[in-house]
Scaffold this motif. Sequence first.
Motif, PDB file in Angstrom:
ATOM      1  N   PRO A  53     112.095  20.919  76.137  1.00 36.05           N
ATOM      2  CA  PRO A  53     111.895  20.816  77.600  1.00 36.05           C
ATOM      3  C   PRO A  53     112.933  19.936  78.284  1.00 36.05           C
ATOM      4  CG  PRO A  53     110.513  19.208  76.514  1.00 36.05           C
ATOM      5  CD  PRO A  53     111.337  19.863  75.428  1.00 36.05           C
ATOM      6  N   PHE A  54     114.168  19.908  77.822  1.00 39.55           N
ATOM      7  CA  PHE A  54     115.169  19.003  78.378  1.00 39.55           C
ATOM      8  C   PHE A  54     115.340  19.236  79.881  1.00 39.55           C
ATOM      9  CE2 PHE A  54     119.506  17.812  79.480  1.00 39.55           C
ATOM     10  CZ  PHE A  54     119.622  16.555  78.923  1.00 39.55           C
ATOM     11  N   ASN A  55     115.714  20.452  80.259  1.00 39.03           N
ATOM     12  CA  ASN A  55     115.945  20.740  81.676  1.00 39.03           C
ATOM     13  C   ASN A  55     114.651  20.817  82.469  1.00 39.03           C
ATOM     14  OD1 ASN A  55     118.819  20.898  81.695  1.00 39.03           O
ATOM     15  ND2 ASN A  55     118.686  22.856  80.638  1.00 39.03           N
ATOM     16  N   ARG A  56     113.551  21.178  81.811  1.00 40.35           N
ATOM     17  CA  ARG A  56     112.269  21.195  82.519  1.00 40.35           C
ATOM     18  C   ARG A  56     111.848  19.792  82.918  1.00 40.35           C
ATOM     19  NH1 ARG A  56     109.103  25.323  78.349  1.00 40.35           N
ATOM     20  NH2 ARG A  56     110.542  27.087  78.612  1.00 40.35           N
ATOM     21  N   LEU A  57     112.033  18.844  82.030  1.00 38.43           N
ATOM     22  CA  LEU A  57     111.687  17.465  82.367  1.00 38.43           C
ATOM     23  C   LEU A  57     112.607  16.917  83.452  1.00 38.43           C
ATOM     24  CD1 LEU A  57     110.925  15.903  78.859  1.00 38.43           C
ATOM     25  CD2 LEU A  57     109.307  16.346  80.708  1.00 38.43           C
ATOM     26  N   ARG A  58     113.876  17.268  83.392  1.00 45.43           N
ATOM     27  CA  ARG A  58     114.785  16.814  84.444  1.00 45.43           C
ATOM     28  C   ARG A  58     114.394  17.395  85.792  1.00 45.43           C
ATOM     29  NH1 ARG A  58     120.994  17.211  83.372  1.00 45.43           N
ATOM     30  NH2 ARG A  58     120.490  19.432  83.190  1.00 45.43           N
ATOM     31  N   PHE A  59     114.033  18.673  85.806  1.00 48.90           N
ATOM     32  CA  PHE A  59     113.628  19.290  87.058  1.00 48.90           C
ATOM     33  C   PHE A  59     112.346  18.655  87.592  1.00 48.90           C
ATOM     34  CE2 PHE A  59     110.884  22.374  89.199  1.00 48.90           C
ATOM     35  CZ  PHE A  59     111.679  22.712  90.282  1.00 48.90           C
ATOM     36  N   LEU A  60     111.370  18.439  86.714  1.00 50.79           N
ATOM     37  CA  LEU A  60     110.120  17.832  87.157  1.00 50.79           C
ATOM     38  C   LEU A  60     110.353  16.415  87.678  1.00 50.79           C
ATOM     39  CD1 LEU A  60     107.609  19.018  84.391  1.00 50.79           C
ATOM     40  CD2 LEU A  60     107.717  19.766  86.781  1.00 50.79           C
ATOM     41  N   ALA A  61     111.227  15.677  87.002  1.00 51.32           N
ATOM     42  CA  ALA A  61     111.523  14.322  87.468  1.00 51.32           C
ATOM     43  C   ALA A  61     112.132  14.349  88.862  1.00 51.32           C
ATOM     44  CB  ALA A  61     112.469  13.632  86.490  1.00 51.32           C
ATOM     45  N   LEU A  62     113.123  15.210  89.076  1.00 48.71           N
ATOM     46  CA  LEU A  62     113.751  15.293  90.400  1.00 48.71           C
ATOM     47  C   LEU A  62     112.770  15.818  91.436  1.00 48.71           C
ATOM     48  CD1 LEU A  62     116.266  14.915  92.088  1.00 48.71           C
ATOM     49  CD2 LEU A  62     116.996  17.222  91.427  1.00 48.71           C
ATOM     50  N   PHE A  63     111.946  16.783  91.047  1.00 44.39           N
ATOM     51  CA  PHE A  63     110.970  17.355  91.984  1.00 44.39           C
ATOM     52  C   PHE A  63     110.003  16.279  92.472  1.00 44.39           C
ATOM     53  CE2 PHE A  63     106.904  19.330  92.974  1.00 44.39           C
ATOM     54  CZ  PHE A  63     107.281  20.361  93.812  1.00 44.39           C
ATOM     55  N   PHE A  64     109.445  15.512  91.542  1.00 42.55           N
ATOM     56  CA  PHE A  64     108.483  14.489  91.941  1.00 42.55           C
ATOM     57  C   PHE A  64     109.167  13.342  92.678  1.00 42.55           C
ATOM     58  CE2 PHE A  64     105.779  16.391  88.567  1.00 42.55           C
ATOM     59  CZ  PHE A  64     104.667  16.645  89.360  1.00 42.55           C
ATOM     60  N   CYS A  65     110.409  13.040  92.319  1.00 39.90           N
ATOM     61  CA  CYS A  65     111.136  12.009  93.057  1.00 39.90           C
ATOM     62  C   CYS A  65     111.315  12.412  94.520  1.00 39.90           C
ATOM     63  CB  CYS A  65     112.495  11.753  92.411  1.00 39.90           C
ATOM     64  SG  CYS A  65     112.436  10.763  90.897  1.00 39.90           S
ATOM     65  N   VAL A  66     111.769  13.638  94.750  1.00 40.36           N
ATOM     66  CA  VAL A  66     111.982  14.104  96.119  1.00 40.36           C
ATOM     67  C   VAL A  66     110.655  14.203  96.861  1.00 40.36           C
ATOM     68  CG1 VAL A  66     112.838  16.013  97.524  1.00 40.36           C
ATOM     69  CG2 VAL A  66     114.094  15.319  95.483  1.00 40.36           C
TER      70      VAL A  66
END
Length: 262
Positions: A53-66
């Motif tokens: 889930p490398f890119n999935r975790l990065r996307f979720l992190a950015l999504f929740f940050c924004v």
Amino acid sequence: MALLVAIPSLVLTDTSNDAAQMAALIAMVAAVVTFVEYFSEYPTFLEFRNAPPFNRLRFLALFFCVLFASLLMRSAGNPDDASLLKDLSFSAAAVLDIPFSPIRLVTIAFGDLSHLVDISTVARIASVLFAVTVIVLVLFWLHARFIFWPIRKKAFNFWINLPLFDPTSGRDVLFRLKRDAHVNLALGFLLPFLIPALLQWSLGAFDAALLAVPVVVIWILCAWAFLPLTLMMRGIALFRVAALVEEKRRRAYAQDDELQIA
């Protein structure tokens, strides 16, 4: 990706028409680039495409940050707004906004804009984003360390997952993987301290009123939180790939020794 880019424009009520149109254009470009990258047979630049889930975790992190930054920025203009996220942001700021911490450096960087930006809101947003990125980083480290990432379900394809890394050029591939991992981890650790300094240093080159726009503040804080996370996750991932290469070499050498003995 399109929704992620459009979140600030959708959440904030005072977004101008020009900003909304620009957000829509960037959202479409981000959606097209992501679609082409994942549905193309040949990789381009996105790393670890087939190593979830490398890119999935990065996307979720950015999504929740924004999302969290947008919600907190909107609630800052409404003192009567009471929410769990707002209460958590006060608690996070009380714990993390200490001398010499990255959050304190962010508030110092925005200190010259105190007449345009609420510094307490910046501190609360930065604290929440910092907490989100730390949680995601720990989750990825646990996954990579204890769940046999990235070979738990299928073999690791070096070319597809590291398209910009040429294993045939330069020094030994194992040395280069570990070197790049150390560099990424070091930069990831230093960036939360360096970005506020660079921001304060560059304030004179930009219009202060532009940097005080809520959407701009949101993206600056998200970049401050997300870029170090990306670098540290990449460093952990490269260390894991280096361990796989080293283990494969060890097995190959052991097999050659057995053949020679036989």
